[in-house]
Write an enzyme that holds these catalytic residues in place. Structure first.
Site, PDB file in Angstrom:
ATOM      1  N   GLY A 248      -1.816  -3.791   6.458  1.00  0.00           N
ATOM      2  CA  GLY A 248      -2.802  -2.873   5.902  1.00  0.00           C
ATOM      3  C   GLY A 248      -2.928  -1.550   6.625  1.00  0.00           C
ATOM      4  O   GLY A 248      -3.929  -0.866   6.484  1.00  0.00           O
TER       5      GLY A 248
ATOM      6  N   ASN B 251      -1.361   1.213   5.991  1.00  0.00           N
ATOM      7  CA  ASN B 251      -1.454   2.275   4.968  1.00  0.00           C
ATOM      8  C   ASN B 251      -2.774   2.208   4.215  1.00  0.00           C
ATOM      9  O   ASN B 251      -3.353   3.244   3.877  1.00  0.00           O
ATOM     10  CB  ASN B 251      -0.274   2.198   3.999  1.00  0.00           C
ATOM     11  CG  ASN B 251       0.973   2.802   4.593  1.00  0.00           C
ATOM     12  OD1 ASN B 251       1.086   4.009   4.719  1.00  0.00           O
ATOM     13  ND2 ASN B 251       1.904   1.944   5.014  1.00  0.00           N
TER      14      ASN B 251
ATOM     15  N   LEU C 224       3.593  -6.745  -1.960  1.00  0.00           N
ATOM     16  CA  LEU C 224       4.973  -7.228  -1.934  1.00  0.00           C
ATOM     17  C   LEU C 224       5.333  -8.179  -3.071  1.00  0.00           C
ATOM     18  O   LEU C 224       6.389  -8.793  -3.043  1.00  0.00           O
ATOM     19  CB  LEU C 224       5.271  -7.833  -0.561  1.00  0.00           C
ATOM     20  CG  LEU C 224       5.048  -6.840   0.600  1.00  0.00           C
ATOM     21  CD1 LEU C 224       5.429  -7.461   1.926  1.00  0.00           C
ATOM     22  CD2 LEU C 224       5.780  -5.525   0.399  1.00  0.00           C
TER      23      LEU C 224
ATOM     24  N   ASN D  90       3.141   3.647  -5.887  1.00  0.00           N
ATOM     25  CA  ASN D  90       3.668   2.759  -4.839  1.00  0.00           C
ATOM     26  C   ASN D  90       4.279   3.588  -3.715  1.00  0.00           C
ATOM     27  O   ASN D  90       4.729   4.707  -3.944  1.00  0.00           O
ATOM     28  CB  ASN D  90       4.748   1.844  -5.433  1.00  0.00           C
ATOM     29  CG  ASN D  90       5.307   0.863  -4.413  1.00  0.00           C
ATOM     30  OD1 ASN D  90       4.563   0.280  -3.619  1.00  0.00           O
ATOM     31  ND2 ASN D  90       6.621   0.671  -4.416  1.00  0.00           N
TER      32      ASN D  90
ATOM     33  N   HIS E  98       7.364   3.238  -0.899  1.00  0.00           N
ATOM     34  CA  HIS E  98       8.530   2.430  -0.542  1.00  0.00           C
ATOM     35  C   HIS E  98       9.124   2.996   0.747  1.00  0.00           C
ATOM     36  O   HIS E  98       9.302   4.209   0.871  1.00  0.00           O
ATOM     37  CB  HIS E  98       9.557   2.472  -1.683  1.00  0.00           C
ATOM     38  CG  HIS E  98      10.702   1.548  -1.446  1.00  0.00           C
ATOM     39  ND1 HIS E  98      10.618   0.188  -1.663  1.00  0.00           N
ATOM     40  CD2 HIS E  98      11.947   1.777  -0.965  1.00  0.00           C
ATOM     41  CE1 HIS E  98      11.765  -0.380  -1.337  1.00  0.00           C
ATOM     42  NE2 HIS E  98      12.591   0.566  -0.911  1.00  0.00           N
TER      43      HIS E  98
ATOM     44  N   ASP F 140      10.818  -0.396  -8.467  1.00  0.00           N
ATOM     45  CA  ASP F 140      11.212   0.777  -7.677  1.00  0.00           C
ATOM     46  C   ASP F 140      11.947   1.857  -8.468  1.00  0.00           C
ATOM     47  O   ASP F 140      12.720   2.621  -7.897  1.00  0.00           O
ATOM     48  CB  ASP F 140      12.103   0.348  -6.485  1.00  0.00           C
ATOM     49  CG  ASP F 140      11.332  -0.497  -5.486  1.00  0.00           C
ATOM     50  OD1 ASP F 140      10.112  -0.337  -5.387  1.00  0.00           O
ATOM     51  OD2 ASP F 140      11.965  -1.335  -4.814  1.00  0.00           O
TER      52      ASP F 140
HETATM   53  C1  GAR Z   1       4.928  -0.278   4.253  1.00  0.00           C
HETATM   54  O1  GAR Z   1       5.957   0.160   5.102  1.00  0.00           O
HETATM   55  C2  GAR Z   1       5.350  -0.093   2.801  1.00  0.00           C
HETATM   56  O2  GAR Z   1       6.187   1.008   2.596  1.00  0.00           O
HETATM   57  C3  GAR Z   1       6.087  -1.381   2.537  1.00  0.00           C
HETATM   58  O3  GAR Z   1       5.302  -2.353   3.165  1.00  0.00           O
HETATM   59  C4  GAR Z   1       4.754  -1.793   4.361  1.00  0.00           C
HETATM   60  C5  GAR Z   1       3.302  -2.203   4.489  1.00  0.00           C
HETATM   61  O4  GAR Z   1       2.777  -1.869   5.738  1.00  0.00           O
HETATM   62  N1  GAR Z   1       6.252  -1.592   1.129  1.00  0.00           N
HETATM   63  C6  GAR Z   1       7.351  -2.125   0.597  1.00  0.00           C
HETATM   64  O5  GAR Z   1       8.281  -2.535   1.262  1.00  0.00           O
HETATM   65  C7  GAR Z   1       7.345  -2.186  -0.939  1.00  0.00           C
HETATM   66  N2  GAR Z   1       8.637  -2.570  -1.439  1.00  0.00           N
HETATM   67  P1  GAR Z   1       1.226  -1.851   5.986  1.00  0.00           P
HETATM   68  O6  GAR Z   1       0.672  -3.199   5.537  1.00  0.00           O
HETATM   69  O7  GAR Z   1       1.060  -1.662   7.466  1.00  0.00           O
HETATM   70  O8  GAR Z   1       0.661  -0.710   5.198  1.00  0.00           O
END
Ligand code: GAR
Length: 192
Positions: free
Chosen positions: A12, A14, A85, A102, A104, A145
């Site tokens: 979490g 982001n 995810l 989203n 990525h 994506d």
């Molecule tokens: C982030 O790096 C995001 O880009 C990725 O999951 C991570 C979550 O981190 N998303 C994907 O890979 C989507 N295909 P967080 O929980 O610390 O925000």
């Protein structure tokens, strides 16, 4: 006031950046955090910030309208996927066409699609021998994506990088650019 729901499966970081960035904003407000994992750190982050945070099982996501009904009841205007995810169910995709954003952790169209999340992405980038990676902020449609790209930023892949080292560099870009890109998109869409 535009009302945002954040969908998140993981740590979490982001989600936290988005919550902090929009706190006190007069036009955009994060009003709900939705997770598919009850142990997701994102749930705790939202609760600490005083934002309602709920989790649903995969079963509820895919085989019921519970989540969509909740979004409608909360008058959600836009959905932001911040490390969500699993696939967004079709009923939500349809109800929120061009309103789901989203992030990525790579430069799409490369290194996207099923299984491409978290460290898998960074391992694949390193194995490909590419000298650059980065982030892609894009709209979500039924093809994983592949929705319209709103924003990309790049960083180098360094010799001897591990997946963890590259992940940290990419995450810094995410934290720097994601909230503003979300704000820009919503403003453009709202103000026409
Ligand atoms: C982030 O790096 C995001 O880009 C990725 O999951 C991570 C979550 O981190 N998303 C994907 O890979 C989507 N295909 P967080 O929980 O610390 O925000």
């Amino acid at each position: 006031m535009k009302r945002l729901a954040i969908f998140a499966s993981g740590t979490g970081s982001n989600a936290k950046r988005l919550i902090d960035y929009f706190s006190g904003n007069k036009d955009i407000s994060v009003v709900l955090l939705v997770s598919n994992r009850k142990e997701a750190g994102a749930l705790e982050i939202a609760r600490k910030a005083g934002i309602p945070a709920i989790n649903f099982t995969k079963e509820e996501f895919y085989n019921s309208s519970t989540v969509l009904e909740k979004l409608i009841a909360e008058k959600i205007d836009f959905i932001v996927l911040a490390g969500f995810l699993i696939r967004v169910p079709d009923n939500i995709l349809k109800a929120y066409e061009n309103k789901i954003i989203n992030i990525h952790p790579a430069l799409l169209p490369d290194f996207g699609g099923k299984g491409m999340y978290g460290l898998n992405v960074h391992k694949a980038v390193i194995e490909s021998g590419k000298s650059e990676s980065g982030i892609t902020i894009h709209l979500v449609n039924e093809h994983y994506d592949e929705g319209r790209i709103l924003f990309q930023a790049k960083c180098p892949v360094l010799e001897n990088d591990t997946a963890e080292m590259l992940a940290a560099r990419v995450q810094e870009l995410e934290h720097n650019y994601f909230p503003e890109a979300v704000e820009r998109f919503i403003k453009e869409k709202t103000e026409g």
